[in-house]
Scaffold this motif. Structure first.
Motif, PDB file in Angstrom:
ATOM      1  N   GLN A 181     -33.279 -28.266 -11.024  1.00 46.88           N
ATOM      2  CA  GLN A 181     -34.021 -27.155 -11.690  1.00 46.88           C
ATOM      3  C   GLN A 181     -34.926 -26.536 -10.929  1.00 46.88           C
ATOM      4  OE1 GLN A 181     -35.792 -28.604 -15.345  1.00 46.88           O
ATOM      5  NE2 GLN A 181     -35.097 -26.774 -16.297  1.00 46.88           N
ATOM      6  N   ILE A 182     -35.224 -25.106 -10.802  1.00 38.95           N
ATOM      7  CA  ILE A 182     -35.987 -24.612  -9.907  1.00 38.95           C
ATOM      8  C   ILE A 182     -37.478 -24.702 -10.565  1.00 38.95           C
ATOM      9  CG2 ILE A 182     -36.720 -22.400  -8.878  1.00 38.95           C
ATOM     10  CD1 ILE A 182     -34.000 -21.503  -8.912  1.00 38.95           C
ATOM     11  N   ARG A 183     -38.539 -24.881  -9.694  1.00 37.78           N
ATOM     12  CA  ARG A 183     -39.872 -25.033 -10.246  1.00 37.78           C
ATOM     13  C   ARG A 183     -40.638 -23.887  -9.505  1.00 37.78           C
ATOM     14  NH1 ARG A 183     -41.324 -29.765 -12.899  1.00 37.78           N
ATOM     15  NH2 ARG A 183     -42.724 -28.085 -13.700  1.00 37.78           N
ATOM     16  N   ILE A 184     -41.274 -22.921 -10.331  1.00 38.44           N
ATOM     17  CA  ILE A 184     -41.903 -21.936  -9.647  1.00 38.44           C
ATOM     18  C   ILE A 184     -43.525 -22.140 -10.376  1.00 38.44           C
ATOM     19  CG2 ILE A 184     -42.345 -19.419 -10.114  1.00 38.44           C
ATOM     20  CD1 ILE A 184     -39.300 -19.284 -10.672  1.00 38.44           C
ATOM     21  N   VAL A 185     -44.545 -21.841  -9.750  1.00 36.71           N
ATOM     22  CA  VAL A 185     -45.900 -21.723 -10.015  1.00 36.71           C
ATOM     23  C   VAL A 185     -46.562 -20.654  -9.624  1.00 36.71           C
ATOM     24  CG1 VAL A 185     -46.163 -24.291  -9.829  1.00 36.71           C
ATOM     25  CG2 VAL A 185     -46.622 -22.728  -7.813  1.00 36.71           C
ATOM     26  N   GLY A 186     -47.887 -20.260  -9.925  1.00 40.24           N
ATOM     27  CA  GLY A 186     -48.732 -19.228  -9.525  1.00 40.24           C
ATOM     28  C   GLY A 186     -49.117 -18.249 -10.539  1.00 40.24           C
ATOM     29  N   SER A 187     -49.170 -16.850  -9.922  1.00 33.11           N
ATOM     30  CA  SER A 187     -50.322 -15.911 -10.625  1.00 33.11           C
ATOM     31  C   SER A 187     -49.966 -15.715 -12.392  1.00 33.11           C
ATOM     32  CB  SER A 187     -49.824 -14.561  -9.949  1.00 33.11           C
ATOM     33  OG  SER A 187     -50.168 -13.669 -10.986  1.00 33.11           O
ATOM     34  N   SER A 188     -50.909 -15.502 -12.659  1.00 32.30           N
ATOM     35  CA  SER A 188     -50.509 -15.271 -14.500  1.00 32.30           C
ATOM     36  C   SER A 188     -50.207 -13.873 -14.510  1.00 32.30           C
ATOM     37  CB  SER A 188     -51.840 -15.464 -15.162  1.00 32.30           C
ATOM     38  OG  SER A 188     -53.077 -14.677 -14.605  1.00 32.30           O
ATOM     39  N   THR A 189     -50.287 -12.768 -13.493  1.00 35.47           N
ATOM     40  CA  THR A 189     -49.937 -11.533 -13.545  1.00 35.47           C
ATOM     41  C   THR A 189     -48.418 -11.358 -13.500  1.00 35.47           C
ATOM     42  OG1 THR A 189     -52.009 -11.140 -12.736  1.00 35.47           O
ATOM     43  CG2 THR A 189     -50.636  -9.316 -12.846  1.00 35.47           C
ATOM     44  N   VAL A 190     -48.032 -12.233 -12.314  1.00 33.99           N
ATOM     45  CA  VAL A 190     -46.388 -12.175 -12.294  1.00 33.99           C
ATOM     46  C   VAL A 190     -45.680 -13.114 -13.340  1.00 33.99           C
ATOM     47  CG1 VAL A 190     -44.642 -12.556 -10.440  1.00 33.99           C
ATOM     48  CG2 VAL A 190     -47.109 -11.997  -9.843  1.00 33.99           C
ATOM     49  N   PHE A 191     -46.294 -13.996 -13.995  1.00 35.88           N
ATOM     50  CA  PHE A 191     -45.839 -14.938 -14.998  1.00 35.88           C
ATOM     51  C   PHE A 191     -45.025 -14.313 -15.906  1.00 35.88           C
ATOM     52  CE2 PHE A 191     -46.136 -17.343 -18.965  1.00 35.88           C
ATOM     53  CZ  PHE A 191     -45.529 -18.737 -18.628  1.00 35.88           C
ATOM     54  N   PRO A 192     -45.277 -13.196 -16.716  1.00 35.02           N
ATOM     55  CA  PRO A 192     -44.442 -12.546 -17.607  1.00 35.02           C
ATOM     56  C   PRO A 192     -43.098 -12.150 -16.821  1.00 35.02           C
ATOM     57  CG  PRO A 192     -46.357 -11.443 -17.653  1.00 35.02           C
ATOM     58  CD  PRO A 192     -46.532 -12.391 -16.753  1.00 35.02           C
ATOM     59  N   ILE A 196     -40.972 -22.242  -5.534  1.00 35.12           N
ATOM     60  CA  ILE A 196     -41.381 -20.677  -5.315  1.00 35.12           C
ATOM     61  C   ILE A 196     -42.913 -20.615  -5.912  1.00 35.12           C
ATOM     62  CG2 ILE A 196     -41.043 -18.533  -6.251  1.00 35.12           C
ATOM     63  CD1 ILE A 196     -38.167 -19.300  -6.375  1.00 35.12           C
ATOM     64  N   THR A 197     -43.638 -19.623  -5.267  1.00 36.37           N
ATOM     65  CA  THR A 197     -44.956 -19.510  -5.704  1.00 36.37           C
ATOM     66  C   THR A 197     -45.238 -17.874  -6.174  1.00 36.37           C
ATOM     67  OG1 THR A 197     -47.417 -19.692  -6.109  1.00 36.37           O
ATOM     68  CG2 THR A 197     -46.417 -19.504  -3.746  1.00 36.37           C
ATOM     69  N   ASN A 198     -45.745 -17.525  -7.297  1.00 33.60           N
ATOM     70  CA  ASN A 198     -46.139 -16.009  -7.452  1.00 33.60           C
ATOM     71  C   ASN A 198     -47.364 -15.657  -6.922  1.00 33.60           C
ATOM     72  OD1 ASN A 198     -43.575 -15.912  -8.720  1.00 33.60           O
ATOM     73  ND2 ASN A 198     -44.400 -16.425 -10.633  1.00 33.60           N
ATOM     74  N   LYS A 204     -41.810  -8.824  -2.386  1.00 34.24           N
ATOM     75  CA  LYS A 204     -42.563  -7.854  -2.765  1.00 34.24           C
ATOM     76  C   LYS A 204     -41.626  -7.402  -4.012  1.00 34.24           C
ATOM     77  CE  LYS A 204     -45.319  -3.881  -2.009  1.00 34.24           C
ATOM     78  NZ  LYS A 204     -45.730  -2.738  -0.921  1.00 34.24           N
ATOM     79  N   VAL A 205     -42.272  -7.724  -5.293  1.00 37.02           N
ATOM     80  CA  VAL A 205     -41.541  -7.083  -6.470  1.00 37.02           C
ATOM     81  C   VAL A 205     -41.814  -6.086  -7.021  1.00 37.02           C
ATOM     82  CG1 VAL A 205     -40.896  -9.558  -7.222  1.00 37.02           C
ATOM     83  CG2 VAL A 205     -42.988  -8.655  -8.243  1.00 37.02           C
ATOM     84  N   GLY A 206     -43.156  -5.567  -7.025  1.00 33.39           N
ATOM     85  CA  GLY A 206     -43.515  -4.313  -7.572  1.00 33.39           C
ATOM     86  C   GLY A 206     -44.979  -4.044  -7.691  1.00 33.39           C
ATOM     87  N   PHE A 207     -45.290  -3.281  -8.533  1.00 30.48           N
ATOM     88  CA  PHE A 207     -46.894  -2.817  -8.708  1.00 30.48           C
ATOM     89  C   PHE A 207     -47.400  -3.173 -10.002  1.00 30.48           C
ATOM     90  CE2 PHE A 207     -45.341   0.411  -5.686  1.00 30.48           C
ATOM     91  CZ  PHE A 207     -45.862  -0.032  -4.682  1.00 30.48           C
ATOM     92  N   ASP A 208     -48.775  -3.462  -9.928  1.00 31.88           N
ATOM     93  CA  ASP A 208     -49.279  -3.605 -11.323  1.00 31.88           C
ATOM     94  C   ASP A 208     -50.474  -2.829 -11.208  1.00 31.88           C
ATOM     95  OD1 ASP A 208     -50.138  -4.589 -13.766  1.00 31.88           O
ATOM     96  OD2 ASP A 208     -51.628  -6.193 -12.774  1.00 31.88           O
ATOM     97  N   ARG A 247     -52.221  -2.744  -7.567  1.00 29.87           N
ATOM     98  CA  ARG A 247     -51.946  -3.837  -6.373  1.00 29.87           C
ATOM     99  C   ARG A 247     -50.423  -4.102  -6.285  1.00 29.87           C
ATOM    100  NH1 ARG A 247     -54.027  -8.880  -9.901  1.00 29.87           N
ATOM    101  NH2 ARG A 247     -53.637  -7.896 -11.928  1.00 29.87           N
ATOM    102  N   SER A 248     -49.881  -4.914  -5.353  1.00 24.04           N
ATOM    103  CA  SER A 248     -48.750  -5.383  -5.160  1.00 24.04           C
ATOM    104  C   SER A 248     -48.613  -6.620  -5.736  1.00 24.04           C
ATOM    105  CB  SER A 248     -48.219  -5.359  -3.863  1.00 24.04           C
ATOM    106  OG  SER A 248     -48.433  -3.888  -3.337  1.00 24.04           O
ATOM    107  N   LEU A 249     -47.374  -7.065  -6.210  1.00 23.44           N
ATOM    108  CA  LEU A 249     -47.165  -8.408  -6.850  1.00 23.44           C
ATOM    109  C   LEU A 249     -45.847  -9.050  -5.759  1.00 23.44           C
ATOM    110  CD1 LEU A 249     -47.009  -7.689 -10.496  1.00 23.44           C
ATOM    111  CD2 LEU A 249     -48.765  -8.207  -9.401  1.00 23.44           C
ATOM    112  N   PHE A 250     -46.217 -10.299  -5.647  1.00 23.37           N
ATOM    113  CA  PHE A 250     -45.394 -10.966  -4.555  1.00 23.37           C
ATOM    114  C   PHE A 250     -44.855 -12.260  -5.306  1.00 23.37           C
ATOM    115  CE2 PHE A 250     -48.409  -8.767  -2.213  1.00 23.37           C
ATOM    116  CZ  PHE A 250     -47.736  -7.854  -1.179  1.00 23.37           C
ATOM    117  N   PHE A 251     -43.858 -12.507  -4.659  1.00 23.94           N
ATOM    118  CA  PHE A 251     -43.579 -14.066  -4.916  1.00 23.94           C
ATOM    119  C   PHE A 251     -43.008 -14.683  -3.273  1.00 23.94           C
ATOM    120  CE2 PHE A 251     -39.442 -12.609  -6.246  1.00 23.94           C
ATOM    121  CZ  PHE A 251     -38.403 -13.523  -5.493  1.00 23.94           C
ATOM    122  N   TYR A 252     -43.232 -16.039  -3.071  1.00 22.76           N
ATOM    123  CA  TYR A 252     -43.104 -16.666  -1.941  1.00 22.76           C
ATOM    124  C   TYR A 252     -42.002 -17.740  -2.214  1.00 22.76           C
ATOM    125  CZ  TYR A 252     -46.749 -13.837  -0.181  1.00 22.76           C
ATOM    126  OH  TYR A 252     -47.677 -12.788   0.201  1.00 22.76           O
TER     127      TYR A 252
END
Lengths: 343, 436
Positions: free
Chosen positions: A25-36, A79-81, A106-110, A278-283
């Motif tokens: 199962q993929i595990r992703i952590v990171g930003s609460s802004t990218v979370f949704p 993966i981390t957001n 880079k996924v988009g802007f907020d 700002r730009s939103l990313f994941f790695y």
């Protein structure tokens, strides 16, 4: 009887704990802004049925990168957001743990909006006015003094004659980081003395530009943006700071403020006209691709036109998409797992 | 000896003016105290009532769901053109297009791409998945036209429930005039219904509020509490027995006792950090798993159980112990045959209260990765899971308006569980407690 129960308990615990096996199962952590957005993609990805639904944790951008850079292996996330770009120091930290291959997507802007209740007039500010209203120290007649402004009209006669009362996120929040960096720093540059300071001593400049006043005009309202919205409705004089998606969802109660003459609309943020976005990313950890099933497919799902495209399901959740050319570039880089280059 | 002059201040007559004034003052003081006490209770009750009314008022609608019925044609060439009925083919078919066809058939006049997009958003994004499940379970549906009840999208659901009013200007409304017209058209035909939201209790988390449910969190809570109970109950009771019945009274046991009492007052986040360091970093147990959550919460619950168990063991009169020992029982027999059974009601009460505390805890779980978005229902204690209070926290933080009622709905369920557990504790005490 009791002995039997105890024995059973011990055995049961041992058996259950022994179940741990290789992660599928993929595990992703990171930003609460990218979370949704990440969770939306995860759910759609899981629903397609080929892989298990990834687990997404909301740890904040910094916390996520810390976990991400801890090492390679199944106990570390894939993966981390992030609601900001990875820092050089973080790349070095990753490299120390053997993580040299990272794909940046880079996924988009907020957009970050300043909003108030619909029952009054919308706020209309420039970045300089935002800095003057919220900074801890402001230059008055060429000298730095503790922020003397109590009313909006003290800053500029055109502003309403009401108390400065701004509800915003606490320092732990990525939204606060971005707000300080984009709005306050941008406003500080409006002063010639601070502009000169920026050239001579960047650190000192940042210390001034990033310090938010603590005398009660700026109220830290916690990480919960829904709460800020409720408080704004109850108090028409207050102004709130939060992410664009909350404005989008509550457009019947609150209105976005005009910053530097630009309204916070979907189109303006997407075109880059709105000042505080700002730009939103994941790695992605490339070493895990192939070890944990589905990472490549997940990245493909995230960067598909159905998801982060102009009419994709992420825009419904409030993501502001990249331009078409940029999307095409991001998609090809992401699916080829092009290694991150730091400028 | 006959008449003592009432002049001396030390021996005042009980009906002198001074005594009367004193009495009056004491009565007034008592009255004031009673009024204060009553006010305190009144304030407490008002606050509780406000809490319950606001939660129930916001959350009641979470148990109701708006549905839209549509005639879906399960066309064979769309689902399984080759007619193999292979599971993989059935799983991979485009069920979204079936939903879209059904909506188009209902509104043939809608033509433009933009309008169609809006039209397709009337029903939940989870609808294709529902059709997939139906076909996988019953492949005979293929080729038939069936009326299917879909969950309405969250905006339509909010609109039906009156959270999005009709009379605000269109620009400020998430449900536009066109959608309202379509909605009214469907409602006239009797295709819009509200019903009990059983999905809320049977499905896992979702980003779509209309199909998000708490079953995943309930199962996660169950596994976590199961582990907590399995660890903390035997360990807690054994420690209590040893400390009360066997341990010599010396400096060492005094220190142990003081530390146990201190541990009971340690903030729960500290146990979370301990769990992170111990179970994840040293023992390498999986992140986000109920087994880790359970172990961490067991650490937190242990002191509560030990203290409760010691108190109820101490309440057993010595005559019981003496009688048992006098008849030749060993100390162990005395404890397990007499003291423990008699003190069980008190121990169980303490355990249940400790567990209900653990049920409401989020802070320690934050550190071990249980605050996460998890769709799949956990199937065991090592699967990633979340718990009820975490679910509430995550929903409260979501931008979608429809999550407000879900949040309150989940709080109602959590409160229900807590009230139930505490009621069991009270019942146990009432039924089995003995007074000596």
């Amino acid at each position: 009887m009791l002995k039997k129960t105890l024995g059973m308990a011990v055995v049961a615990t041992a058996v259950l704990a022994g179940q741990a096996e290789a992660r599928d199962q993929i595990r992703i952590v990171g930003s609460s802004t990218v979370f949704p957005f990440a969770t939306s993609v995860a759910e759609t990805f899981g629903n397609k049925g080929a892989f298990k639904t990834p687990v997404v944790e909301s740890t904040g951008s910094g916390g996520g990168l810390k976990l991400f850079c801890a090492g390679i292996g199944e106990q570390h996330p894939d993966i981390t957001n992030a609601s900001r770009r990875i820092k050089k120091s973080e790349v070095e930290k990753c490299a120390k743990a053997g993580i040299t291959e990272i794909t940046e997507v880079k996924v988009g802007f907020d957009g970050i909006v300043l909003a108030n209740s619909k029952s009054t007039k919308p706020v209309e500010l420039t970045k300089k006015q935002i800095f003057m209203a919220l900074a801890k120290q402001v230059p008055v007649d060429g000298k730095l003094v503790d922020n003397p402004y109590k009313m909006w009209s003290d800053i500029d006669a055109s502003l309403p004659n009401s108390k400065i009362e701004v509800l915003g996120p606490p320092p732990t929040s990525g939204t606060r980081d971005a707000f300080v960096e984009l709005a306050m720093e941008g406003g500080a540059k409006g002063f010639d003395s601070l502009k000169a300071l920026r050239k001579s001593d960047k650190k000192a400049f940042k210390a001034i530009a990033h310090s938010v006043r603590e005398d009660g005009a700026y109220i830290e309202a916690g990480e919960n943006d829904n709460l800020i919205v409720q408080k704004l409705v109850a108090n028409p004089d207050a102004v709130g700071i939060f992410g664009f998606s909350f404005l989008d969802q509550n457009a019947d109660k609150i209105q976005g403020g005009v910053i530097g003459g630009v309204e916070p609309t979907f189109e303006n943020i997407s075109a880059g006209d709105y000042g505080i976005s700002r730009s939103l990313f994941f790695y992605v950890k490339n070493a895990h691709v192939g070890e944990v099933p589905g990472i490549k497919e997940f990245v493909a799902e995230f960067t598909s036109e159905d998801a982060f495209g102009e009419f994709g399901y992420l825009t419904e959740k409030g993501l502001i998409p990249l331009s078409e050319e940029e999307r095409a570039k991001v998609r090809s880089d992401a699916t080829n797992l092009t290694n991150l280059k730091m400028m | 000896m006959t008449d003592m002059a009432p002049t001396s201040s030390s021996a005042k007559s009980w009906d002198s003016d001074e005594t009367r004034a004193n009495l009056k003052r004491r009565h007034r003081s008592e009255k004031r105290f009673r009024v204060l006490g009553l006010t305190a209770i009144f304030i407490a009750l008002t606050l509780l009532a406000i809490l319950i009314i606001s939660i129930a008022g916001k959350g009641a609608t979470a148990f109701i769901q708006t549905t839209i019925s549509l005639d879906v044609t399960f066309a064979e060439q769309k689902i399984d053109p080759k007619g193999t009925r292979d599971q993989e083919v059935l799983r991979g078919a485009s069920y979204g297009s079936l939903v879209r066809e059904a909506l188009r058939a209902e509104f043939p006049e809608v033509k433009s791409r933009k309008d169609l997009r809006v039209l397709f958003n009337l029903v939940s994004n989870g609808s294709p998945n529902k059709l997939r499940k139906m076909v996988m379970e019953n492949p005979e549906l293929i080729g038939q036209t069936v009326r299917v009840q879909f969950a309405a999208s969250d905006d339509i659901d909010m609109f039906t429930k009156g959270y999005i009013p009709r009379d605000v200007p269109e620009d400020d409304r998430r449900v536009k005039d066109k959608e309202i017209a379509w909605y009214d058209q469907l409602a006239e035909k009797g295709m819009v219904e509200t019903r009990f939201n059983s999905d809320f209790f049977t499905s896992g988390d979702s980003r779509e509020p209309e199909i998000a449910g708490i079953w995943g969190a309930i199962v996660g809570s169950f596994y976590t509490l199961f582990i907590t109970f399995m660890i903390s109950f035997p360990v807690g009771v054994m420690s209590a027995i040893y400390l009360e019945e066997f341990a010599p009274k010396n400096k060492f046991t005094d220190i142990v006792e003081v530390n146990i009492n201190n541990l009971a007052a340690v903030p729960s986040i500290v146990f979370g950090l301990l769990g992170l360091a111990l179970f994840l970093n040293v023992a390498h147990l999986p992140r986000s798993a109920p087994v880790v959550g359970g172990l961490t919460l067991a650490l937190m619950t242990l002191p509560t159980i030990i203290i409760a168990a010691r108190a109820s063991i101490r309440a057993i009169p010595d005559s019981i112990r003496d009688a048992a020992l006098g008849l030749g029982a060993s100390r162990q027999q005395m404890v397990f045959h007499h003291v423990l059974p008699l003190s069980m009601p008190g121990i169980m009460t303490g355990t249940i209260i400790g567990l209900s505390q653990a049920l409401g805890e989020t802070a320690p779980l934050l550190m071990i990765g249980m605050v996460a978005f998890i769709v799949d229902i956990p199937g065991g204690v090592t699967d990633p899971a979340t718990v009820l209070p975490v679910q509430i926290f995550l929903w409260a933080d979501s931008p979608e308006r429809a999550f407000v009622e879900k949040t309150s709905g989940a709080i109602i369920v959590l409160l229900g569980f807590l009230v139930f557990m505490n009621a069991v504790a009270v019942m146990l005490r009432k039924k089995f407690e003995r007074r000596w």
